[in-house]
Design a protein around this motif. Structure first.
Motif, PDB file in Angstrom:
ATOM      1  N   ALA A 329    -130.281  49.794 -29.625  1.00 12.24           N
ATOM      2  CA  ALA A 329    -130.701  50.447 -28.375  1.00 12.24           C
ATOM      3  C   ALA A 329    -129.807  51.637 -28.041  1.00 12.24           C
ATOM      4  O   ALA A 329    -130.279  52.665 -27.520  1.00 12.24           O
ATOM      5  N   GLY A 330    -128.499  51.529 -28.320  1.00  7.68           N
ATOM      6  CA  GLY A 330    -127.573  52.610 -27.982  1.00  7.68           C
ATOM      7  C   GLY A 330    -127.882  53.911 -28.690  1.00  7.68           C
ATOM      8  O   GLY A 330    -127.563  55.004 -28.175  1.00  7.68           O
ATOM      9  N   ALA A 331    -128.515  53.818 -29.853  1.00  8.85           N
ATOM     10  CA  ALA A 331    -128.808  55.032 -30.616  1.00  8.85           C
ATOM     11  C   ALA A 331    -129.868  55.882 -29.943  1.00  8.85           C
ATOM     12  O   ALA A 331    -129.886  57.120 -30.103  1.00  8.85           O
ATOM     13  N   PHE A 332    -130.744  55.248 -29.143  1.00  8.68           N
ATOM     14  CA  PHE A 332    -131.867  55.989 -28.580  1.00  8.68           C
ATOM     15  C   PHE A 332    -131.482  56.823 -27.352  1.00  8.68           C
ATOM     16  O   PHE A 332    -132.340  57.454 -26.738  1.00  8.68           O
ATOM     17  N   ALA A 333    -130.190  56.857 -27.032  1.00  9.41           N
ATOM     18  CA  ALA A 333    -129.696  57.812 -26.052  1.00  9.41           C
ATOM     19  C   ALA A 333    -129.483  59.171 -26.712  1.00  9.41           C
ATOM     20  O   ALA A 333    -129.170  60.157 -26.031  1.00  9.41           O
ATOM     21  N   TYR A 334    -129.677  59.221 -28.050  1.00  5.44           N
ATOM     22  CA  TYR A 334    -129.421  60.441 -28.821  1.00  5.44           C
ATOM     23  C   TYR A 334    -130.633  60.836 -29.676  1.00  5.44           C
ATOM     24  O   TYR A 334    -130.501  61.235 -30.814  1.00  5.44           O
ATOM     25  N   LYS A 343    -124.955  57.746 -36.378  1.00  9.34           N
ATOM     26  CA  LYS A 343    -123.651  57.098 -36.213  1.00  9.34           C
ATOM     27  C   LYS A 343    -123.799  55.802 -35.423  1.00  9.34           C
ATOM     28  O   LYS A 343    -123.215  54.767 -35.789  1.00  9.34           O
ATOM     29  N   LYS A 344    -124.576  55.826 -34.340  1.00 10.07           N
ATOM     30  CA  LYS A 344    -124.776  54.622 -33.528  1.00 10.07           C
ATOM     31  C   LYS A 344    -125.551  53.555 -34.303  1.00 10.07           C
ATOM     32  O   LYS A 344    -125.278  52.360 -34.172  1.00 10.07           O
ATOM     33  N   VAL A 345    -126.526  53.981 -35.102  1.00 11.80           N
ATOM     34  CA  VAL A 345    -127.285  53.024 -35.922  1.00 11.80           C
ATOM     35  C   VAL A 345    -126.359  52.330 -36.909  1.00 11.80           C
ATOM     36  O   VAL A 345    -126.401  51.108 -37.089  1.00 11.80           O
ATOM     37  N   TRP A 346    -125.488  53.116 -37.542  1.00 11.05           N
ATOM     38  CA  TRP A 346    -124.543  52.535 -38.507  1.00 11.05           C
ATOM     39  C   TRP A 346    -123.567  51.598 -37.812  1.00 11.05           C
ATOM     40  O   TRP A 346    -123.284  50.500 -38.311  1.00 11.05           O
ATOM     41  N   GLN A 347    -123.061  51.982 -36.666  1.00 13.21           N
ATOM     42  CA  GLN A 347    -122.101  51.155 -35.930  1.00 13.21           C
ATOM     43  C   GLN A 347    -122.723  49.832 -35.489  1.00 13.21           C
ATOM     44  O   GLN A 347    -122.020  48.825 -35.335  1.00 13.21           O
ATOM     45  N   ALA A 348    -124.030  49.828 -35.303  1.00  9.62           N
ATOM     46  CA  ALA A 348    -124.723  48.597 -34.894  1.00  9.62           C
ATOM     47  C   ALA A 348    -124.952  47.657 -36.066  1.00  9.62           C
ATOM     48  O   ALA A 348    -125.502  46.565 -35.891  1.00  9.62           O
ATOM     49  N   GLY A 349    -124.553  48.085 -37.281  1.00  8.27           N
ATOM     50  CA  GLY A 349    -124.650  47.191 -38.438  1.00  8.27           C
ATOM     51  C   GLY A 349    -125.788  47.471 -39.377  1.00  8.27           C
ATOM     52  O   GLY A 349    -126.143  46.617 -40.197  1.00  8.27           O
ATOM     53  N   TYR A 350    -126.389  48.660 -39.305  1.00  6.96           N
ATOM     54  CA  TYR A 350    -127.528  48.971 -40.188  1.00  6.96           C
ATOM     55  C   TYR A 350    -127.120  48.938 -41.655  1.00  6.96           C
ATOM     56  O   TYR A 350    -127.874  48.465 -42.504  1.00  6.96           O
ATOM     57  N   ALA A 351    -125.932  49.440 -41.970  1.00  7.47           N
ATOM     58  CA  ALA A 351    -125.462  49.492 -43.354  1.00  7.47           C
ATOM     59  C   ALA A 351    -123.983  49.127 -43.404  1.00  7.47           C
ATOM     60  O   ALA A 351    -123.236  49.369 -42.450  1.00  7.47           O
ATOM     61  N   ASP A 353    -121.996  50.190 -46.006  1.00  7.67           N
ATOM     62  CA  ASP A 353    -121.288  51.261 -46.707  1.00  7.67           C
ATOM     63  C   ASP A 353    -120.466  52.067 -45.695  1.00  7.67           C
ATOM     64  O   ASP A 353    -121.027  52.679 -44.785  1.00  7.67           O
ATOM     65  N   PRO A 354    -119.138  52.098 -45.834  1.00  7.99           N
ATOM     66  CA  PRO A 354    -118.317  52.838 -44.869  1.00  7.99           C
ATOM     67  C   PRO A 354    -118.586  54.334 -44.868  1.00  7.99           C
ATOM     68  O   PRO A 354    -118.244  55.028 -43.909  1.00  7.99           O
ATOM     69  N   LYS A 355    -119.208  54.843 -45.924  1.00  6.67           N
ATOM     70  CA  LYS A 355    -119.501  56.272 -46.009  1.00  6.67           C
ATOM     71  C   LYS A 355    -120.974  56.569 -45.737  1.00  6.67           C
ATOM     72  O   LYS A 355    -121.458  57.669 -46.033  1.00  6.67           O
ATOM     73  N   TYR A 356    -121.698  55.587 -45.148  1.00  7.17           N
ATOM     74  CA  TYR A 356    -123.136  55.761 -44.951  1.00  7.17           C
ATOM     75  C   TYR A 356    -123.434  56.963 -44.048  1.00  7.17           C
ATOM     76  O   TYR A 356    -124.292  57.796 -44.363  1.00  7.17           O
ATOM     77  N   VAL A 357    -122.719  57.078 -42.912  1.00  7.20           N
ATOM     78  CA  VAL A 357    -122.964  58.194 -41.990  1.00  7.20           C
ATOM     79  C   VAL A 357    -122.651  59.513 -42.677  1.00  7.20           C
ATOM     80  O   VAL A 357    -123.419  60.494 -42.552  1.00  7.20           O
ATOM     81  N   GLU A 358    -121.551  59.539 -43.420  1.00  5.54           N
ATOM     82  CA  GLU A 358    -121.169  60.759 -44.132  1.00  5.54           C
ATOM     83  C   GLU A 358    -122.242  61.161 -45.139  1.00  5.54           C
ATOM     84  O   GLU A 358    -122.563  62.354 -45.281  1.00  5.54           O
ATOM     85  N   LYS A 359    -122.828  60.200 -45.829  1.00  2.94           N
ATOM     86  CA  LYS A 359    -123.860  60.502 -46.814  1.00  2.94           C
ATOM     87  C   LYS A 359    -125.132  61.030 -46.152  1.00  2.94           C
ATOM     88  O   LYS A 359    -125.731  62.008 -46.620  1.00  2.94           O
ATOM     89  N   VAL A 360    -125.547  60.375 -45.070  1.00  4.62           N
ATOM     90  CA  VAL A 360    -126.781  60.788 -44.397  1.00  4.62           C
ATOM     91  C   VAL A 360    -126.620  62.175 -43.780  1.00  4.62           C
ATOM     92  O   VAL A 360    -127.483  63.058 -43.951  1.00  4.62           O
ATOM     93  N   THR A 361    -125.533  62.391 -43.052  1.00  9.91           N
ATOM     94  CA  THR A 361    -125.331  63.707 -42.421  1.00  9.91           C
ATOM     95  C   THR A 361    -125.115  64.790 -43.477  1.00  9.91           C
ATOM     96  O   THR A 361    -125.496  65.947 -43.270  1.00  9.91           O
ATOM     97  N   GLY A 362    -124.520  64.425 -44.607  1.00 11.40           N
ATOM     98  CA  GLY A 362    -124.347  65.392 -45.688  1.00 11.40           C
ATOM     99  C   GLY A 362    -125.682  65.875 -46.215  1.00 11.40           C
ATOM    100  O   GLY A 362    -125.869  67.071 -46.507  1.00 11.40           O
TER     101      GLY A 362
END
Length: 376
Positions: A329-334, A343-351, A353-362
């Motif tokens: 739910a927190g992700a939908f403020a963005y 970032k919020k989706v990853w923090q909520a436990g979606y993945a 992989d510690p580099k998941y956000v870095e890979k997606v934004t890259g």
């Protein structure tokens, strides 16, 4: 030709009669011994003669024999009628295991024994299963899947002859919840979730062939262009930024080349739950997959994944999954801030992989996917 053979045989018999009795006994071979050794023969053809895998001119060619070549014939069998240089006949001579030539091209002075009839395969054994259903008639299907074509149905209490079992879609039935499907005598499949039966052997691998994934060779530009409409439609429906949806699809499906995405249009690995696939997917497909525990121990297992009619449906189901799950739910403020959304989706436990956000934004930055985060 027949006359020449007759005179040759007659001359041999007359010569043998003129020999001493003891010598004659040594020359005459018992029928059993002659058959075991084979009969010598000569190929009579203009150039070469094809050797076939079966007594037919349409059978696979497994070799050739040349004009006047000497061969040993083990036995003769009836097959396709052939007109050759020696005769017209339905006889075929076996000159080796799985090797036959038409007798129409073979000259021999000895009698060729008949080939022993092939042993009949053992009759298949079946296990009788009893259908138990509190949900009405149980469907028989063409494959081990709830989306396979219906081939019939059976009522509760019916007896069904079962041949073997395969792994298919998870079904929760009256008897149990299971991914086991049993193949019937007629070749159709019934979920073991509605059966009482004894143990069954596993069906041969060819019984339920795995769908062959089509080859996907889209360039990055082609993949992105095809993904934009579905991603933007999902933003309007669920609020997931299109750049996030496209980047996740690229990362998780390998640009659409994964088996799940190519075969089932599943770009995010969303699974079926207890045989259910929601309102957007059109079925489930069970595949072998690698799963890992939080401790990092990985193992091979089977899992049931959702299948879709289109990429757009996969995107919309992905957005619906995130929107309906309170942990995200927190992700939908963005919804108009792609980097913070993922970032919020990853923090909520979606993945994990510690580099998941870095890979997606890259990916979003490299292919300028932010340009698609507009309402259209």
């Amino acid at each position: 030709m027949d006359g020449d053979l007759m005179s040759l045989t007659t001359r041999r018999l007359l010569t043998m009669l003129a020999l001493p009795a003891g010598l004659v006994a040594a020359v005459v071979v018992a029928p059993g011994a002659a058959n075991a050794a084979g009969v010598s023969a000569t190929i009579k053809t203009a150039t070469t003669l094809k050797v076939r895998s079966a007594p037919s001119q349409t059978a696979k060619i497994v070799g050739t024999v040349r004009k006047n070549q000497k061969v040993t014939v083990a036995c003769v069998i009836t097959g396709q009628r052939v007109t050759g240089t020696v005769r017209t006949t339905t006889a075929w001579d076996r000159i080796g295991t799985g090797r036959y030539v038409s007798h129409a091209y073979v000259q021999t002075s000895g009698k060729i024994p008949r080939c022993a009839p092939a042993a009949k395969p053992a009759a298949p054994r079946y296990v009788v299963g009893t259908v138990k259903s509190a949900d009405g008639k149980v469907n028989l299907r063409a494959g081990a899947s709830i989306k396979s074509a219906v081939a019939g149905s059976v009522a509760s209490g019916a007896k069904v002859d079962l041949a073997c079992s395969v792994t298919g879609d998870l079904v929760k039935g009256t008897v149990r919840a299971t991914t086991r499907w049993d193949r019937t005598r007629a070749g159709s499949y019934i979920s073991n979730a509605y059966l009482y039966s004894g143990a069954l052997p596993v069906c041969a691998a060819t019984s339920t062939p795995t769908p062959v994934a089509p080859v996907v060779n889209l360039t990055p530009a082609q993949f992105i262009r095809a993904a934009v409409p579905g991603a933007q439609a999902d933003w309007r429906a669920n609020g997931v930024p299109p750049s996030v949806t496209i980047a996740q699809a690229i990362l998780e499906s390998g640009w659409g080349r994964s088996d799940l995405s190519a075969t089932s249009k599943n770009y995010f690995g969303i699974k079926c739950q207890n045989g259910g696939y929601g309102k957007i997917a059109n079925g489930c497909r069970t595949v072998r997959t690698n799963e890992c525990t939080k401790a990092g121990e990985c193992f091979v297992t089977t899992a049931s994944f959702r299948t879709y009619a289109s990429q757009a449906d996969s995107f919309r189901d992905h957005g619906s999954f995130l929107r309906s799950n309170s942990r995200y739910a927190g992700a939908f403020a963005y919804t108009k801030d792609a980097n913070n959304f993922i970032k919020k989706v990853w923090q909520a436990g979606y993945a994990t992989d510690p580099k998941y956000v870095e890979k997606v934004t890259g990916i979003m930055q490299s292919y300028d996917l932010y340009q698609y985060d507009t309402w259209k």
